[in-house]
Motif scaffolding. Structure first.
Motif, PDB file in Angstrom:
ATOM      1  N   ARG A   1       9.388   4.526   0.486  1.00 29.84           N
ATOM      2  CA  ARG A   1       8.546   4.866   1.632  1.00 29.84           C
ATOM      3  C   ARG A   1       9.398   5.621   2.645  1.00 29.84           C
ATOM      4  NH1 ARG A   1       4.189   1.580   2.713  1.00 29.84           N
ATOM      5  NH2 ARG A   1       5.254  -0.125   1.663  1.00 29.84           N
TER       6      ARG A   1
ATOM      7  N   HIS B   1      -6.222   6.237  -1.798  1.00 28.94           N
ATOM      8  CA  HIS B   1      -5.415   7.331  -1.242  1.00 28.94           C
ATOM      9  C   HIS B   1      -6.297   8.245  -0.379  1.00 28.94           C
ATOM     10  CE1 HIS B   1      -2.019  10.399  -2.260  1.00 28.94           C
ATOM     11  NE2 HIS B   1      -2.601  10.715  -1.120  1.00 28.94           N
ATOM     12  N   PRO B   2      -6.073   8.243   0.947  1.00 28.84           N
ATOM     13  CA  PRO B   2      -6.866   9.135   1.817  1.00 28.84           C
ATOM     14  C   PRO B   2      -6.381  10.569   1.706  1.00 28.84           C
ATOM     15  CG  PRO B   2      -5.292   7.871   3.130  1.00 28.84           C
ATOM     16  CD  PRO B   2      -5.082   7.463   1.696  1.00 28.84           C
ATOM     17  N   MET B   3      -7.308  11.503   1.920  1.00 27.88           N
ATOM     18  CA  MET B   3      -6.960  12.936   1.814  1.00 27.88           C
ATOM     19  C   MET B   3      -7.604  13.741   2.930  1.00 27.88           C
ATOM     20  SD  MET B   3      -7.785  13.664  -2.155  1.00 27.88           S
ATOM     21  CE  MET B   3      -9.105  12.506  -2.221  1.00 27.88           C
ATOM     22  N   ALA B   4      -6.841  14.713   3.437  1.00 31.29           N
ATOM     23  CA  ALA B   4      -7.391  15.734   4.339  1.00 31.29           C
ATOM     24  C   ALA B   4      -7.553  17.065   3.612  1.00 31.29           C
ATOM     25  CB  ALA B   4      -6.467  15.915   5.537  1.00 31.29           C
ATOM     26  N   GLY B   5      -6.983  17.167   2.429  1.00 29.98           N
ATOM     27  CA  GLY B   5      -6.983  18.435   1.686  1.00 29.98           C
ATOM     28  C   GLY B   5      -8.271  18.646   0.902  1.00 29.98           C
TER      29      GLY B   5
ATOM     30  N   TRP C   1      -5.147  15.918  -8.674  1.00 26.11           N
ATOM     31  CA  TRP C   1      -5.065  14.571  -9.243  1.00 26.11           C
ATOM     32  C   TRP C   1      -6.307  13.733  -8.911  1.00 26.11           C
ATOM     33  CZ3 TRP C   1      -5.413  11.091  -5.354  1.00 26.11           C
ATOM     34  CH2 TRP C   1      -5.111  11.573  -4.069  1.00 26.11           C
TER      35      TRP C   1
ATOM     36  N   ARG D   1      -0.990   8.398  -6.780  1.00 22.34           N
ATOM     37  CA  ARG D   1      -1.870   9.402  -7.401  1.00 22.34           C
ATOM     38  C   ARG D   1      -2.109   9.151  -8.884  1.00 22.34           C
ATOM     39  NH1 ARG D   1       1.782  12.135  -4.114  1.00 22.34           N
ATOM     40  NH2 ARG D   1       0.835  13.276  -2.368  1.00 22.34           N
TER      41      ARG D   1
ATOM     42  N   ARG E   1       0.821  -1.223   0.000  1.00 18.72           N
ATOM     43  CA  ARG E   1       0.000   0.000   0.000  1.00 18.72           C
ATOM     44  C   ARG E   1       0.847   1.262   0.000  1.00 18.72           C
ATOM     45  NH1 ARG E   1      -0.843   4.178   2.141  1.00 18.72           N
ATOM     46  NH2 ARG E   1       0.770   3.625   3.626  1.00 18.72           N
ATOM     47  N   ARG E   2       0.557   2.178  -0.905  1.00 19.83           N
ATOM     48  CA  ARG E   2       1.174   3.492  -0.942  1.00 19.83           C
ATOM     49  C   ARG E   2       0.108   4.518  -1.319  1.00 19.83           C
ATOM     50  NH1 ARG E   2       6.571   4.254  -1.513  1.00 19.83           N
ATOM     51  NH2 ARG E   2       5.975   6.293  -0.709  1.00 19.83           N
ATOM     52  N   ALA E   3       0.393   5.773  -0.997  1.00 19.94           N
ATOM     53  CA  ALA E   3      -0.535   6.849  -1.337  1.00 19.94           C
ATOM     54  C   ALA E   3      -0.260   7.306  -2.777  1.00 19.94           C
ATOM     55  CB  ALA E   3      -0.401   7.998  -0.350  1.00 19.94           C
TER      56      ALA E   3
ATOM     57  N   ARG F   1       9.696   6.861   6.576  1.00 22.15           N
ATOM     58  CA  ARG F   1       9.146   6.673   7.912  1.00 22.15           C
ATOM     59  C   ARG F   1      10.149   7.119   8.975  1.00 22.15           C
ATOM     60  NH1 ARG F   1       5.175   6.410   5.403  1.00 22.15           N
ATOM     61  NH2 ARG F   1       3.454   4.927   5.569  1.00 22.15           N
TER      62      ARG F   1
ATOM     63  N   ASN G   1      -4.610  18.651  -4.478  1.00 27.02           N
ATOM     64  CA  ASN G   1      -5.276  17.365  -4.724  1.00 27.02           C
ATOM     65  C   ASN G   1      -5.995  17.339  -6.084  1.00 27.02           C
ATOM     66  OD1 ASN G   1      -4.395  16.038  -2.455  1.00 27.02           O
ATOM     67  ND2 ASN G   1      -6.076  16.755  -1.171  1.00 27.02           N
TER      68      ASN G   1
HETATM   69  C1  LIG Z   1      -5.461  11.551   7.200  1.00 24.09           C
HETATM   70  C2  LIG Z   1      -4.614  11.622   5.952  1.00 24.09           C
HETATM   71  C3  LIG Z   1      -4.675  12.763   5.174  1.00 24.09           C
HETATM   72  C4  LIG Z   1      -3.932  12.835   3.994  1.00 24.09           C
HETATM   73  N1  LIG Z   1      -4.119  13.919   3.167  1.00 24.09           N
HETATM   74  C5  LIG Z   1      -3.537  13.915   1.956  1.00 24.09           C
HETATM   75  C6  LIG Z   1      -3.865  14.917   0.997  1.00 24.09           C
HETATM   76  O1  LIG Z   1      -4.704  15.806   1.231  1.00 24.09           O
HETATM   77  N2  LIG Z   1      -3.231  14.877  -0.192  1.00 24.09           N
HETATM   78  C7  LIG Z   1      -2.317  13.912  -0.517  1.00 24.09           C
HETATM   79  O2  LIG Z   1      -1.806  13.921  -1.625  1.00 24.09           O
HETATM   80  N3  LIG Z   1      -2.017  12.918   0.363  1.00 24.09           N
HETATM   81  C8  LIG Z   1      -2.608  12.892   1.580  1.00 24.09           C
HETATM   82  N4  LIG Z   1      -2.353  11.864   2.459  1.00 24.09           N
HETATM   83  C9  LIG Z   1      -1.377  10.805   2.091  1.00 24.09           C
HETATM   84  C10 LIG Z   1      -0.109  10.948   2.938  1.00 24.09           C
HETATM   85  O3  LIG Z   1       0.616  12.070   2.517  1.00 24.09           O
HETATM   86  C11 LIG Z   1       0.706   9.639   2.814  1.00 24.09           C
HETATM   87  O4  LIG Z   1      -0.040   8.586   3.337  1.00 24.09           O
HETATM   88  C12 LIG Z   1       2.030   9.753   3.536  1.00 24.09           C
HETATM   89  O5  LIG Z   1       2.864  10.694   2.920  1.00 24.09           O
HETATM   90  C13 LIG Z   1       2.789   8.430   3.593  1.00 24.09           C
HETATM   91  O6  LIG Z   1       2.976   7.906   2.314  1.00 24.09           O
HETATM   92  P1  LIG Z   1       2.500   6.409   1.974  1.00 24.09           P
HETATM   93  O7  LIG Z   1       1.023   6.336   2.304  1.00 24.09           O
HETATM   94  O8  LIG Z   1       2.752   6.234   0.496  1.00 24.09           O
HETATM   95  O9  LIG Z   1       3.282   5.466   2.818  1.00 24.09           O
HETATM   96  C14 LIG Z   1      -3.071  11.772   3.627  1.00 24.09           C
HETATM   97  C15 LIG Z   1      -3.010  10.644   4.441  1.00 24.09           C
HETATM   98  C16 LIG Z   1      -3.789  10.552   5.571  1.00 24.09           C
HETATM   99  C17 LIG Z   1      -3.755   9.278   6.387  1.00 24.09           C
END
Ligand SMILES: Cc1cc2nc3c(=O)[nH]c(=O)nc-3n(C[C@H](O)[C@H](O)[C@H](O)COP(=O)(O)O)c2cc1C
Length: 185
Positions: free
Chosen positions: A169, A120-124, A70, A15, A11-13, A171, A68
């Protein structure tokens, strides 16, 4: 890393999403996975609004933060909402609604990985605009949007985000966040 669950390791975030639709069956499995999460007193405080129709998705796009952009390419966006009173509230101020949403949403992310998807979760985003677009009552907190889609070319990505797709990754060292037997953090 083979000793970790493969979905956790993978799993990775990401786009770079393809616009290939996600089938209703696949989405249903992902959502069921979310609901199998544990929760305080089995209160199940998570509430999910799944968007997979063009008209619904378009209602969220203006609420996304600039960074965001993307996520406008995601064929599925999931709105995660809760209310503090839907879950345990202890007298010392501990509230579990958000915590339990996090547990359920991680289940969702991992099932999505298992299905070959990026999730991919987002807060933005602007939560007021999201609530208004879908008539979500004021009393809810919209805590996260999750963008879901199959891996794509990502031709629309900025250079920075294109590079991030294949970055290692990152950390904190584990001894900064994990202690054994004594609080050393
Ligand atoms: C609560 C939360 C909010 C996040 N908000 C954003 C966001 O708005 N935009 C974005 O591109 N990534 C967002 N992310 C992704 C994180 O940046 C990403 O999970 C983190 O950098 C670690 O990378 P990885 O998930 O690939 O290990 C968010 C992740 C979480 C859990």
């Amino acid at each position: 890393m083979t000793e970790l669950l493969p979905e956790i390791a993978k799993r990775r975030a990401n786009r770079a999403l393809s616009d290939t639709p996600v089938s209703a069956d696949t989405l249903a499995r992902i959502m069921t996975a979310a609901t199998y999460a544990p929760s305080c007193f089995n209160n199940q405080s998570w509430r999910y609004l799944v968007l997979n129709e063009a008209a619904s998705l378009a209602k969220v796009h203006p609420a996304l933060s600039e960074g965001n952009y993307w996520a406008q390419h995601a064929p599925v966006l999931i709105v995660v909402a809760t209310r503090a009173d839907l879950d345990c509230r202890l007298s010392d101020g501990r509230e579990y609604a958000l915590f339990d949403c996090g547990l359920a949403t991680q289940n969702l992310l991992l099932q999505a990985v298992k299905e070959g998807l990026f999730a991919h979760p987002m807060a933005g985003f602007d939560p007021v605009a999201v609530k208004s677009a879908f008539d979500i009552p004021e009393t809810y907190t919209v805590i996260t949007l999750v963008a879901i889609g199959y891996p794509g070319e990502g031709a629309y990505l900025s250079d920075k985000h294109q590079t991030a797709e294949t970055s290692a990754r990152s950390r904190k060292p584990e001894n900064e966040v994990i202690a054994y037997n004594r609080w050393t953090l």
